[in-house]
Design an enzyme around this catalytic site. Structure first.
Site, PDB file in Angstrom:
ATOM      1  N   GLU A  63       0.790  -1.097   0.568  1.00 16.27           N
ATOM      2  CA  GLU A  63       0.487   0.359  -0.161  1.00 16.27           C
ATOM      3  C   GLU A  63       0.790   1.151  -0.519  1.00 16.27           C
ATOM      4  OE1 GLU A  63      -2.995  -0.355   3.611  1.00 16.27           O
ATOM      5  OE2 GLU A  63      -3.932  -1.677   2.587  1.00 16.27           O
ATOM      6  N   GLU A 116      -4.803  -8.579   0.648  1.00 15.17           N
ATOM      7  CA  GLU A 116      -5.513  -8.307   2.142  1.00 15.17           C
ATOM      8  C   GLU A 116      -7.005  -8.437   1.509  1.00 15.17           C
ATOM      9  OE1 GLU A 116      -3.827  -5.052   3.982  1.00 15.17           O
ATOM     10  OE2 GLU A 116      -2.614  -5.234   4.317  1.00 15.17           O
TER      11      GLU A 116
HETATM   12  O1  IFM Z   1      -3.511  -2.936   9.353  1.00 17.56           O
HETATM   13  C1  IFM Z   1      -3.274  -2.411   8.129  1.00 17.56           C
HETATM   14  C2  IFM Z   1      -1.895  -3.153   7.717  1.00 17.56           C
HETATM   15  O2  IFM Z   1      -1.536  -3.027   7.799  1.00 17.56           O
HETATM   16  C3  IFM Z   1      -1.930  -2.548   6.063  1.00 17.56           C
HETATM   17  N1  IFM Z   1      -3.314  -2.769   5.564  1.00 17.56           N
HETATM   18  C4  IFM Z   1      -5.205  -2.648   6.473  1.00 17.56           C
HETATM   19  C5  IFM Z   1      -4.551  -2.989   7.549  1.00 17.56           C
HETATM   20  C6  IFM Z   1      -5.509  -3.147   8.155  1.00 17.56           C
HETATM   21  O3  IFM Z   1      -5.866  -1.538   8.217  1.00 17.56           O
END
Ligand code: IFM
Length: 465
Positions: free
Chosen positions: A167, A365
């Site tokens: 990200e 994710e």
């Molecule tokens: O905890 C974060 C992660 O580090 C990056 N993506 C979103 C997750 C949840 O907020």
């Protein structure tokens, strides 16, 4: 009931990051999160910082057994720059860190779990932020590449799936636009420079990987949140177009297509936001081909045309739109304002297929947040009942399955996250894990969803209405 079966060899597992799980034991440098928490604990939910967290550094063997318990065949974490590198200028590694990560990755492999490793998960070494401004500086791009080379050299025999950044837009948004990451600046021009420098750092790390003739694959992980409008009016569609350009395509296009959209450059010029760009940096971006993409998806973005006057003294993407809450949307009752839109997964997949050469990608994710109180306590069998998470996961996977049927080149799914972990200024406010972390005792408490996930991973399929 329908049975949804996934392609052979599909990856099932979870994602986490070093800083959110390891704890600070034996860490050689502070990251910006260690120092920011020390200086401003009030910025963190319940003032909890990254020092203790899941204590993976000491408990990784036990945790790998838990990964097996819920059926993972793969797992993503990150190396911490501030742990691995002893001399941040030369890239010389710290032997204790090499030993720790080697043992951790070997443990996964010995248990049939493929480790995927990310190099940067928002965790700039503090001294590089203080001395040079972190990714504000071109010098730090070079230091990142040295760190990447050390990681490839140290763990290349074990790791065959590398990720440069997780990200990358988030540290830009948090640190330079909206004040939720250190250095808490609000400066549109600096934000663009940091975003560009990160893209160059990514490209040069990919090129180093190729030059070193490392075995395996390298890619990046982007949070691609589609933008949806109120309705079909033209000005709303235009607002969505800008949101997509500024939030998604600003990294997706240079990292996957190897060039910046002309329209984005025009916007930056129009607002006097063009970064410093060297010809060799553009050449690096143009030649750094990734092997795969990771996509993080949580919530859709809803936008409408700007109605109120833009009143900030510095540029943010919201210059071109206003955020909008869908009045007919479905929301996660356990997390305010989180719209639930499983079909967005299908839309993301179609976008990759139609506009990004259908390159191999995985859902890196997908997280379903609940707070601890709504998950409740463990039941008589010692398991927490989070079946809400399972039903939502099924809905998202139905959409992913539809996309794969329609030709999406998706090779896996990682849920955020494995054991409830520390999450930046939210610390442990939201829980996402297959296991609850008891903050007092460090105990890992299983949740019901893990049992379902195990059968999903083992049969490579699930059934739903
Ligand atoms: O905890 C974060 C992660 O580090 C990056 N993506 C979103 C997750 C949840 O907020």
């Amino acid at each position: 009931m329908t049975t949804y079966t996934f392609p052979q060899g599909f990856l099932w597992g979870a994602a986490a990051s070093g800083i959110q799980t390891e704890g600070t034991k034996n860490k050689i440098h502070d990251s910006i999160w260690d120092t920011w928490h020390r200086d401003n604990p009030e910025r963190f939910f319940k003032e909890i910082g990254p020092a203790k967290v899941c204590e993976t550094y000491d408990r990784y063997q036990e945790d790998v057994q838990l990964m097996k318990q819920v059926g993972f065949n793969s797992f993503r974490t990150s190396i911490q720059w501030s742990r691995l590198i002893k001399d941040l200028e030369t890239g010389e590694p710290c032997q204790d860190a090499v030993a720790f990560y080697t043992a951790y990755f070997e443990e996964m492999i010995a248990n049939g779990i493929t480790p995927m490793v990310n190099l940067y998960h928002f965790d700039m070494p503090a001294v590089l932020q203080e001395q040079y401004g972190g990714f504000e500086s071109k010098h730090v791009i070079g230091l990142f590449v040295k760190y990447a080379e050390t990681a490839f050299k140290s763990f290349g025999h074990l790791i065959k799936h590398w990720i440069t950044f997780n990200e990358p837009i988030v540290p830009v948004e948090g640190g330079y636009l909206y004040d939720f990451h250190y250095p808490c600046k609000k400066d549109g021009k600096l934000a663009v420079q940091v975003g560009f420098n990160i893209t160059v750092a990514h490209a040069k790390a990919v090129l180093a990987f190729r030059e070193m003739a490392c075995e395996g694959h390298i890619g990046t992980v982007l949070n691609l949140t589609p933008s949806y409008t109120r309705d079909d009016r033209e000005e709303d569609k235009q607002a969505a177009h800008y949101a997509d350009l500024l939030f998604n395509r600003s990294f997706l296009d240079p990292m996957v297509l190897n060039y910046y959209p002309e329209e984005l450059c025009q916007i930056l010029k129009h607002h006097d936001l063009m970064p410093e760009v060297a010809a060799e940096e553009m050449a690096a971006i143009e030649s750094a081909k990734v092997d795969f993409l990771g996509v993080n998806y949580y919530v859709p973005r809803r936008v409408k045309a700007r109605e109120a006057e833009y009143d900030l003294s510095y540029f943010t993407p919201e210059y071109y739109f206003e955020n909008y809450i869908n009045p007919t949307g479905r929301f996660n009752p356990y997390r305010d304002n989180n719209e639930i839109l499983p079909t967005a997964i299908y839309d993301i997949a179609q976008n990759i297929k139609d506009n990004y050469g259908n390159l191999p990608w995985f859902l890196a994710e997908i997280g379903i947040a609940m707070d601890e109180a709504s998950e409740g306590e463990a039941q008589e069998d010692g398991v927490i009942d989070d079946s809400f998470r399972t039903s939502l996961m099924k809905e998202h996977l139905v959409q992913l399955h539809r996309a794969i049927d329609d030709g999406a080149n998706c090779f896996g799914v990682h849920q955020w996250t494995f054991i409830d972990n520390w999450s930046w200024t939210n610390s442990f406010k939201r829980r996402y894990g297959f296991f609850r972390l008891d903050l007092e005792t460090g105990q890992r408490i299983p949740k019901r969803h893990g049992q379902w996930f195990k059968s999903l991973a083992q049969s490579n399929s699930f059934t739903a209405d």
